[in-house]
Motif scaffolding. Structure first.
Motif, PDB file in Angstrom:
ATOM      1  N   ARG A   5       0.825  -1.216   0.000  1.00  0.00           N
ATOM      2  CA  ARG A   5       0.000   0.000   0.000  1.00  0.00           C
ATOM      3  C   ARG A   5       0.856   1.262   0.000  1.00  0.00           C
ATOM      4  NH1 ARG A   5      -5.219   0.300   1.102  1.00  0.00           N
ATOM      5  NH2 ARG A   5      -4.948   2.256   2.243  1.00  0.00           N
ATOM      6  N   ASN A   6       1.945   1.250   0.753  1.00  0.00           N
ATOM      7  CA  ASN A   6       2.772   2.453   0.872  1.00  0.00           C
ATOM      8  C   ASN A   6       3.400   2.858  -0.458  1.00  0.00           C
ATOM      9  OD1 ASN A   6       2.162   2.832   3.529  1.00  0.00           O
ATOM     10  ND2 ASN A   6       4.035   1.917   4.330  1.00  0.00           N
ATOM     11  N   LYS A   7       3.684   1.881  -1.316  1.00  0.00           N
ATOM     12  CA  LYS A   7       4.201   2.216  -2.660  1.00  0.00           C
ATOM     13  C   LYS A   7       3.173   3.048  -3.417  1.00  0.00           C
ATOM     14  CE  LYS A   7       8.252   0.206  -3.686  1.00  0.00           C
ATOM     15  NZ  LYS A   7       9.379   0.918  -4.303  1.00  0.00           N
ATOM     16  N   GLY A   8       1.909   2.725  -3.220  1.00  0.00           N
ATOM     17  CA  GLY A   8       0.849   3.506  -3.867  1.00  0.00           C
ATOM     18  C   GLY A   8       0.807   4.922  -3.347  1.00  0.00           C
ATOM     19  N   HIS A   9       0.990   5.094  -2.031  1.00  0.00           N
ATOM     20  CA  HIS A   9       1.022   6.442  -1.470  1.00  0.00           C
ATOM     21  C   HIS A   9       2.210   7.228  -2.032  1.00  0.00           C
ATOM     22  CE1 HIS A   9      -2.271   5.568   1.121  1.00  0.00           C
ATOM     23  NE2 HIS A   9      -1.614   4.683   1.856  1.00  0.00           N
ATOM     24  N   TYR A  10       3.342   6.570  -2.202  1.00  0.00           N
ATOM     25  CA  TYR A  10       4.535   7.243  -2.734  1.00  0.00           C
ATOM     26  C   TYR A  10       4.284   7.728  -4.167  1.00  0.00           C
ATOM     27  CZ  TYR A  10       9.169   7.905  -4.718  1.00  0.00           C
ATOM     28  OH  TYR A  10      10.255   8.427  -5.377  1.00  0.00           O
ATOM     29  N   TYR A  11       3.758   6.841  -5.019  1.00  0.00           N
ATOM     30  CA  TYR A  11       3.529   7.247  -6.413  1.00  0.00           C
ATOM     31  C   TYR A  11       2.375   8.243  -6.519  1.00  0.00           C
ATOM     32  CZ  TYR A  11       7.027   4.099  -8.232  1.00  0.00           C
ATOM     33  OH  TYR A  11       8.238   3.503  -8.516  1.00  0.00           O
TER      34      TYR A  11
ATOM     35  N   LYS B  31       1.398   2.280  11.380  1.00  0.00           N
ATOM     36  CA  LYS B  31       2.520   2.243  10.424  1.00  0.00           C
ATOM     37  C   LYS B  31       2.194   3.025   9.149  1.00  0.00           C
ATOM     38  CE  LYS B  31       5.145  -1.921  11.533  1.00  0.00           C
ATOM     39  NZ  LYS B  31       5.574  -3.259  11.058  1.00  0.00           N
ATOM     40  N   GLU B  32       0.954   2.888   8.699  1.00  0.00           N
ATOM     41  CA  GLU B  32       0.554   3.602   7.482  1.00  0.00           C
ATOM     42  C   GLU B  32       0.470   5.103   7.740  1.00  0.00           C
ATOM     43  OE1 GLU B  32      -2.998   3.609   4.113  1.00  0.00           O
ATOM     44  OE2 GLU B  32      -2.577   1.786   5.244  1.00  0.00           O
ATOM     45  N   ILE B  33      -0.061   5.488   8.892  1.00  0.00           N
ATOM     46  CA  ILE B  33      -0.142   6.913   9.249  1.00  0.00           C
ATOM     47  C   ILE B  33       1.264   7.506   9.339  1.00  0.00           C
ATOM     48  CG2 ILE B  33      -0.791   8.554  11.069  1.00  0.00           C
ATOM     49  CD1 ILE B  33      -3.140   6.642  11.714  1.00  0.00           C
ATOM     50  N   ASP B  34       2.165   6.799  10.011  1.00  0.00           N
ATOM     51  CA  ASP B  34       3.554   7.278  10.140  1.00  0.00           C
ATOM     52  C   ASP B  34       4.186   7.455   8.771  1.00  0.00           C
ATOM     53  OD1 ASP B  34       3.319   7.289  12.869  1.00  0.00           O
ATOM     54  OD2 ASP B  34       4.378   5.392  13.182  1.00  0.00           O
ATOM     55  N   TYR B  35       3.891   6.525   7.854  1.00  0.00           N
ATOM     56  CA  TYR B  35       4.470   6.632   6.509  1.00  0.00           C
ATOM     57  C   TYR B  35       3.879   7.829   5.765  1.00  0.00           C
ATOM     58  CZ  TYR B  35       6.184   5.493   1.883  1.00  0.00           C
ATOM     59  OH  TYR B  35       6.807   5.561   0.657  1.00  0.00           O
ATOM     60  N   LEU B  36       2.594   8.071   5.921  1.00  0.00           N
ATOM     61  CA  LEU B  36       1.965   9.229   5.267  1.00  0.00           C
ATOM     62  C   LEU B  36       2.590  10.532   5.759  1.00  0.00           C
ATOM     63  CD1 LEU B  36      -1.783   8.103   5.333  1.00  0.00           C
ATOM     64  CD2 LEU B  36      -0.345   8.362   3.303  1.00  0.00           C
TER      65      LEU B  36
ATOM     66  N   THR C 272      -5.800  15.491   1.480  1.00  0.00           N
ATOM     67  CA  THR C 272      -4.515  14.848   1.748  1.00  0.00           C
ATOM     68  C   THR C 272      -4.582  13.864   2.910  1.00  0.00           C
ATOM     69  OG1 THR C 272      -3.575  16.990   1.108  1.00  0.00           O
ATOM     70  CG2 THR C 272      -2.060  15.372   1.993  1.00  0.00           C
ATOM     71  N   PHE C 273      -5.233  14.284   4.001  1.00  0.00           N
ATOM     72  CA  PHE C 273      -5.346  13.418   5.175  1.00  0.00           C
ATOM     73  C   PHE C 273      -6.613  13.828   5.903  1.00  0.00           C
ATOM     74  CE2 PHE C 273      -4.520  12.049   9.541  1.00  0.00           C
ATOM     75  CZ  PHE C 273      -3.982  10.774   9.351  1.00  0.00           C
ATOM     76  N   SER C 274      -7.514  12.864   6.101  1.00  0.00           N
ATOM     77  CA  SER C 274      -8.804  13.202   6.707  1.00  0.00           C
ATOM     78  C   SER C 274      -8.791  12.913   8.202  1.00  0.00           C
ATOM     79  CB  SER C 274      -9.921  12.400   6.031  1.00  0.00           C
ATOM     80  OG  SER C 274      -9.939  11.075   6.520  1.00  0.00           O
TER      81      SER C 274
ATOM     82  N   ILE D 179      -1.821  17.675  15.109  1.00  0.00           N
ATOM     83  CA  ILE D 179      -0.807  16.961  14.329  1.00  0.00           C
ATOM     84  C   ILE D 179       0.563  17.123  15.005  1.00  0.00           C
ATOM     85  CG2 ILE D 179      -2.097  17.231  12.179  1.00  0.00           C
ATOM     86  CD1 ILE D 179      -0.065  19.393  11.402  1.00  0.00           C
ATOM     87  N   PRO D 180       1.534  16.255  14.675  1.00  0.00           N
ATOM     88  CA  PRO D 180       2.851  16.338  15.315  1.00  0.00           C
ATOM     89  C   PRO D 180       3.497  17.712  15.163  1.00  0.00           C
ATOM     90  CG  PRO D 180       2.643  14.294  14.083  1.00  0.00           C
ATOM     91  CD  PRO D 180       1.420  15.099  13.768  1.00  0.00           C
ATOM     92  N   LYS D 181       4.253  18.108  16.185  1.00  0.00           N
ATOM     93  CA  LYS D 181       4.835  19.452  16.241  1.00  0.00           C
ATOM     94  C   LYS D 181       5.752  19.734  15.052  1.00  0.00           C
ATOM     95  CE  LYS D 181       7.322  22.572  19.343  1.00  0.00           C
ATOM     96  NZ  LYS D 181       8.054  22.698  20.611  1.00  0.00           N
TER      97      LYS D 181
END
Length: 230
Positions: free
Chosen positions: A25-31, A66-71, A55-57, A102-104
């Motif tokens: 899935r993460n490859k799809g987010h990258y492309y 893991k997916e959130i961290d990658y996004l 972009t992010f809901s 969201i993170p600082k």
């Protein structure tokens, strides 16, 4: 033929595309991220003034950590890789959504991007980040009450002034890729009279010709806004 000034896009299908092509899935987010640059360039070519990208809901927090961290990693990668080019190309960047949670380090990056591009005017690209339309409306109503607004002063214009999109025209077009046909809590107030286009392609495959087809179809649409075109 009429031309749109504001296009909003739900960039759906990244994960499915990644699973199909790479079993990841993460490859799809990258492309999908790489395709954002191309679509911004396409919009500048055809003189679109505003482009809003989902972009992010607020619901995306329900995905695996893991997916959130990658996004979030991809967002930082996008900033480092593309910011100078975007700024050089006179692109103004804005963010809408609940940015308090969201993170600082992301907040710091967002502030830098907005500050450094605020005077650019080739196109305004709006990233809906930690965005949900229902929470946007709840937030607007809370602020209206906090300001002790009288009931008879509440109208559409006033509510518009309390939305994240204050001073941004409503989208003329909504495009959703990925084959699904729903709004997914995106710009529910602002899309009230947008023309809706659902594309049976995943976001990484969406290209200039797909965009041109949408613009062409929009150009011959008779927009009546509840009235009649005799």
């Amino acid at each position: 033929m009429i031309s749109p000034s504001h296009i909003a896009i739900i960039m759906d299908g990244n994960g499915r595309w990644g699973l199909k092509k790479y079993n990841n899935r993460n490859k799809g987010h990258y492309y999908g991220l790489l395709n954002i640059n191309k679509v911004i360039e396409h919009c500048i070519k055809i003189k679109i003034k505003y482009l809003t990208l989902y972009t992010f809901s607020t619901e995306n927090w329900n995905r695996p950590k893991k997916e959130i961290d990658y996004l979030f990693f991809l967002f930082k990668y996008f900033y480092k890789k593309n910011f100078n080019k975007l700024n050089k190309n006179n692109i103004k960047i804005k963010f809408i959504g609940d940015l308090k949670n969201i993170p600082k380090d992301l907040k710091i990056i967002i502030k830098k991007i907005e500050d450094k591009t605020k005077n650019n005017d080739a196109i305004t690209v709006i990233f809906a980040f930690n965005y949900g339309a229902k929470s946007e409306l709840v937030n607007a109503f809370k602020n209206i009450i906090k300001n002790k607004t009288k009931v008879n002063e509440i109208n559409e214009e006033l509510i518009n002034n309390y939305l994240y999109t204050n001073n941004i025209p409503d989208p003329d077009i909504l495009i959703r890729t990925g084959g699904e046909k729903r709004l997914s809590n995106f710009l529910l107030w602002q899309l009230s009279y947008a023309e809706l286009f659902f594309i049976n392609k995943n976001w990484p495959d969406f290209n200039f010709f797909d965009l041109k087809k949408v613009i062409k179809a929009f150009g011959v649409t008779k927009r009546k806004f509840g009235g009649l075109n005799e």
